[in-house]
Design an enzyme around this catalytic site. Structure first.
Site, PDB file in Angstrom:
ATOM      1  N   ASN A 122      50.018  13.218  -3.808  1.00 47.20           N
ATOM      2  CA  ASN A 122      49.212  14.074  -2.927  1.00 47.20           C
ATOM      3  C   ASN A 122      49.432  13.577  -1.500  1.00 47.20           C
ATOM      4  O   ASN A 122      48.964  12.510  -1.134  1.00 47.20           O
ATOM      5  CB  ASN A 122      47.734  13.970  -3.333  1.00 47.20           C
ATOM      6  CG  ASN A 122      46.835  14.745  -2.377  1.00 47.20           C
ATOM      7  OD1 ASN A 122      47.313  15.544  -1.564  1.00 47.20           O
ATOM      8  ND2 ASN A 122      45.535  14.507  -2.471  1.00 47.20           N
ATOM      9  N   TRP A 123      50.150  14.389  -0.738  1.00 48.77           N
ATOM     10  CA  TRP A 123      50.496  13.952   0.630  1.00 48.77           C
ATOM     11  C   TRP A 123      49.315  14.060   1.596  1.00 48.77           C
ATOM     12  O   TRP A 123      49.389  13.555   2.714  1.00 48.77           O
ATOM     13  CB  TRP A 123      51.642  14.798   1.171  1.00 48.77           C
ATOM     14  CG  TRP A 123      52.961  14.550   0.515  1.00 48.77           C
ATOM     15  CD1 TRP A 123      53.242  13.604  -0.450  1.00 48.77           C
ATOM     16  CD2 TRP A 123      54.190  15.241   0.761  1.00 48.77           C
ATOM     17  NE1 TRP A 123      54.556  13.679  -0.807  1.00 48.77           N
ATOM     18  CE2 TRP A 123      55.174  14.668  -0.071  1.00 48.77           C
ATOM     19  CE3 TRP A 123      54.565  16.287   1.608  1.00 48.77           C
ATOM     20  CZ2 TRP A 123      56.490  15.115  -0.088  1.00 48.77           C
ATOM     21  CZ3 TRP A 123      55.882  16.729   1.598  1.00 48.77           C
ATOM     22  CH2 TRP A 123      56.833  16.142   0.759  1.00 48.77           C
ATOM     23  N   LYS A 124      48.285  14.800   1.215  1.00 47.26           N
ATOM     24  CA  LYS A 124      47.146  15.038   2.118  1.00 47.26           C
ATOM     25  C   LYS A 124      47.678  15.607   3.447  1.00 47.26           C
ATOM     26  O   LYS A 124      48.621  16.399   3.414  1.00 47.26           O
ATOM     27  CB  LYS A 124      46.343  13.748   2.303  1.00 47.26           C
ATOM     28  CG  LYS A 124      45.981  13.133   0.948  1.00 47.26           C
ATOM     29  CD  LYS A 124      45.023  11.986   1.018  1.00 47.26           C
ATOM     30  CE  LYS A 124      44.744  11.472  -0.393  1.00 47.26           C
ATOM     31  NZ  LYS A 124      43.750  10.443  -0.462  1.00 47.26           N
TER      32      LYS A 124
ATOM     33  N   SER B 112      44.122   4.510  -5.289  1.00 52.56           N
ATOM     34  CA  SER B 112      44.889   3.272  -5.062  1.00 52.56           C
ATOM     35  C   SER B 112      45.880   2.961  -6.190  1.00 52.56           C
ATOM     36  O   SER B 112      46.092   1.805  -6.530  1.00 52.56           O
ATOM     37  CB  SER B 112      43.939   2.095  -4.833  1.00 52.56           C
ATOM     38  OG  SER B 112      43.172   2.299  -3.659  1.00 52.56           O
TER      39      SER B 112
ATOM     40  N   GLY C 280      42.282   5.266  -1.247  1.00 54.44           N
ATOM     41  CA  GLY C 280      42.776   4.724   0.016  1.00 54.44           C
ATOM     42  C   GLY C 280      42.165   3.394   0.397  1.00 54.44           C
ATOM     43  O   GLY C 280      42.315   2.932   1.532  1.00 54.44           O
TER      44      GLY C 280
ATOM     45  N   GLU D 253      39.022  10.806  -9.844  1.00 55.39           N
ATOM     46  CA  GLU D 253      39.291   9.953  -8.692  1.00 55.39           C
ATOM     47  C   GLU D 253      37.977   9.399  -8.146  1.00 55.39           C
ATOM     48  O   GLU D 253      37.285  10.097  -7.377  1.00 55.39           O
ATOM     49  CB  GLU D 253      39.980  10.746  -7.583  1.00 55.39           C
ATOM     50  CG  GLU D 253      41.316  11.333  -7.970  1.00 55.39           C
ATOM     51  CD  GLU D 253      42.185  11.619  -6.749  1.00 55.39           C
ATOM     52  OE1 GLU D 253      43.317  11.126  -6.724  1.00 55.39           O
ATOM     53  OE2 GLU D 253      41.733  12.306  -5.816  1.00 55.39           O
TER      54      GLU D 253
ATOM     55  N   GLY E 160      48.027   9.075  -3.739  1.00 57.08           N
ATOM     56  CA  GLY E 160      48.064   9.395  -2.318  1.00 57.08           C
ATOM     57  C   GLY E 160      49.094   8.552  -1.581  1.00 57.08           C
ATOM     58  O   GLY E 160      50.297   8.827  -1.617  1.00 57.08           O
ATOM     59  N   GLY E 161      48.636   7.493  -0.939  1.00 60.52           N
ATOM     60  CA  GLY E 161      49.466   6.659  -0.069  1.00 60.52           C
ATOM     61  C   GLY E 161      50.821   6.266  -0.645  1.00 60.52           C
ATOM     62  O   GLY E 161      51.851   6.374   0.050  1.00 60.52           O
TER      63      GLY E 161
ATOM     64  N   GLU F   3      37.982  14.593  -0.618  1.00 56.08           N
ATOM     65  CA  GLU F   3      38.040  14.748   0.841  1.00 56.08           C
ATOM     66  C   GLU F   3      37.635  16.160   1.250  1.00 56.08           C
ATOM     67  O   GLU F   3      36.973  16.362   2.265  1.00 56.08           O
ATOM     68  CB  GLU F   3      39.447  14.386   1.349  1.00 56.08           C
ATOM     69  CG  GLU F   3      39.668  12.872   1.289  1.00 56.08           C
ATOM     70  CD  GLU F   3      41.084  12.449   0.963  1.00 56.08           C
ATOM     71  OE1 GLU F   3      42.011  13.263   1.091  1.00 56.08           O
ATOM     72  OE2 GLU F   3      41.262  11.277   0.565  1.00 56.08           O
TER      73      GLU F   3
HETATM   74  P1  13P Z   1      45.327   6.858  -2.636  1.00 60.69           P
HETATM   75  O1  13P Z   1      46.363   6.761  -3.740  1.00 60.69           O
HETATM   76  O2  13P Z   1      45.900   6.745  -1.267  1.00 60.69           O
HETATM   77  O3  13P Z   1      44.182   5.934  -2.903  1.00 60.69           O
HETATM   78  O4  13P Z   1      44.734   8.364  -2.724  1.00 60.69           O
HETATM   79  C1  13P Z   1      44.301   8.841  -3.923  1.00 60.69           C
HETATM   80  C2  13P Z   1      44.053  10.289  -3.793  1.00 60.69           C
HETATM   81  O5  13P Z   1      43.102  10.706  -3.168  1.00 60.69           O
HETATM   82  C3  13P Z   1      45.010  11.214  -4.413  1.00 60.69           C
HETATM   83  O6  13P Z   1      44.523  12.512  -4.407  1.00 60.69           O
END
Ligand code: 13P
Length: 252
Positions: A9-11, A214, A174, A168, A235-236, A98
């Protein structure tokens, strides 16, 4: 058997040119993933969807991060399902924490979107998860159950079988403070139990439930070795192509 699913997920990251460069490198990963019987994909910003899809075609899943539940109308700033379908997007994230926090995305709204997506043969990836406060109060299961029950209201068993759910915990997103594999398994197993109660065992056993928060190449295997964790939403660690590739490599 449920196929494993690894989704990045690139956000709100990557411009179109950055997204294209990533997609060109990621294309090959589709073959590798298929060889390991793993589905793999990326959830990208609206602006990048068309160009990323053109490059990846069906080698990786390309998913939207949001959509409106109505077909068209006076909703400034929104994107509709027909717009996504025209560029062959078949998956869409719903209810990411988010969006729940910053954009008033409620489970009721997610339910409307879920119905609209299924009516258009698209697959929702429905996110749920509790805050640190709720976790500390020991109310995670009641909270997540409410999100599942409301989000899935009036969704048929036939459709639910195609659904992807992502658990999640907000406190792990994050933060580098990932939930332990035991917590992830416990809640994913609980979500499956809720699905059994709402539908039946056969239906509940078809639904893919991911863990997110994470997840890194170093810890992905411990999550995916859990019985009820069918994949990860990352995410990251999905933003850099080498780290994204390493997530796949390290599953095995
Ligand atoms: P991170 O992997 O950066 O913690 O983000 C998780 C996330 O929100 C994926 O949708």
């Amino acid at each position: 058997m449920r196929r494993k699913l690894l989704l990045g997920n690139w956000k709100m990251n990557k411009t179109i040119s950055e997204a294209k460069a990533f997609a060109k490198e990621a294309k090959e990963l589709g073959k590798e993933a298929r060889a390991h019987k793993i589905d793999m994909g990326v959830c990208v910003p609206y602006l990048c969807l068309e160009s990323v899809k053109k490059i990846l075609k069906s080698s990786l899943i390309v998913a939207s991060q949001n959509v409106h539940y109505l077909e068209k109308g006076a909703y400034t700033g929104e994107i509709s399902i027909p717009m996504l379908k025209e560029i062959n997007i078949g998956y869409c994230l719903l209810g990411h924490s988010e969006r729940r926090e910053y954009d008033n995305e409620t489970s009721e709204k997610c339910n409307l979107k879920m119905k609209a997506l299924f009516a258009n043969n698209m697959i929702p990836i429905y996110c749920c998860g509790e805050s640190l406060e709720t976790f500390n109060e020991g109310k995670t299961k009641a909270f997540v159950k409410e999100q599942i029950v409301t989000g899935l209201k009036d969704i048929s068993a036939e459709d639910v079988k195609k659904l992807v759910i992502a658990y999640e915990p907000i406190w792990s997103i994050g933060t580098g403070k990932n939930a332990s594999k035991e917590i992830a398994e416990d809640i994913c197993k609980f979500i499956r139990k809720v699905l059994r109660e709402l539908y039946d065992t056969k239906t509940a056993n078809k639904v893919r439930i991911l863990y997110g928060g994470s997840v890194k190449p170093e810890n992905i295997r411990e999550y995916l070795s859990q019985k009820n964790v069918d994949g990860a939403l990352v995410g990251g660690a999905s933003l850099d192509i080498n780290s994204y590739r390493q997530l796949l490599v390290n599953i095995e």
